[in-house]
Enzyme design. Sequence first.
Site, PDB file in Angstrom:
ATOM      1  N   GLU A 148      -5.847   9.161   5.299  1.00 12.10           N
ATOM      2  CA  GLU A 148      -4.488   8.675   5.044  1.00 12.10           C
ATOM      3  C   GLU A 148      -3.508   9.860   5.049  1.00 12.10           C
ATOM      4  O   GLU A 148      -2.982  10.277   4.016  1.00 12.10           O
ATOM      5  CB  GLU A 148      -4.462   7.944   3.704  1.00 12.10           C
TER       6      GLU A 148
ATOM      7  N   GLU B 265      -3.804   1.212  -5.799  1.00 14.89           N
ATOM      8  CA  GLU B 265      -3.554   2.604  -5.432  1.00 14.89           C
ATOM      9  C   GLU B 265      -2.424   3.201  -6.267  1.00 14.89           C
ATOM     10  O   GLU B 265      -1.252   2.851  -6.084  1.00 14.89           O
ATOM     11  CB  GLU B 265      -3.202   2.721  -3.953  1.00 14.89           C
TER      12      GLU B 265
END
Length: 303
Positions: free
Chosen positions: A279, A184
């Site tokens: 998220e 990520e």
Amino acid sequence: MKRSDFIKSGAALVGGAVLLGNDTMAKETYQHKDNVFKLDYAPHQGMFSASAGKNFVDEIKYMYDLGFRSIEDNGMPGRSVDEQNKIGETLAKLGMRMGVFVVPKGGNGANTLAAGKQEHVDIFLKGCRESVEVAKRVNARWVTVVPGDYQRNLPLGVQTANIIEALKRGAEIFEPHGITMVLEPLSDTPDLFLRYTDQTYEICKAVGSPSCKILYDAYHQQKNEGNLINLMNMCWSEIAYVQVGDNPGRKEPTTGEINYKNVFKWLKEKGYTGVVGMEHGMSKAGVEGEKALVNAYREVDNF
């Protein structure tokens, strides 16, 4: 709180809204139990605790009733084995998927993989092995890895090579189990080594494993680089997982500047069937915030 109780509680909230003249809002929020979203959005614990209670298993069942078919839980490795098993059993019974959790100490400022230090790599690999066992309990297929900060006394190419070599070792652990670590790129601080989609694409290509791919978080990439759809398209072969959050604010879609209806339409047309992790935070608290959250996803899922 028992599941039957909080479902009744949800029904009571609808009734109360009708009495208060908010019939439209009630219908928009609570009459979608059998209306599954077009994409597989995955909430986190706490997003529906005002209605479902603090027990995560109860909340997962409530998420299912609202039309969600996956969850995420970054801190899953920190839960007890008993709780992990209960969550896994619940997901299996409901036919829901487990999204990402974060590999324990999978790379951070204290043990950056860019440094090329064996002790840092050992910590990372230990986290990978622990993650395999957690993944078995909850039937997870993806785990998040962040390689950590820059090691600024080393040339950039050497840092990149150090990360690639460490990730190859991690991929060797995950491949036999069909688990993919998703890297990520983040926007939280300029000290982080991994920040851009094309940079992550290059690293994944160099690792050359089906167990090393990209986690594309549109919130972070809107901050770092913009041009979301074009960059996703260029790097698509290495993107295995998507997360979202609007910018500015990192709240639910429709609260910022990202046109998520277009982004989600593109993902659907691209044939993406993976998880879309929620998220982000919520723009409002309590039951009102839960209604706003569901309605926002109904809106952007209507493409």
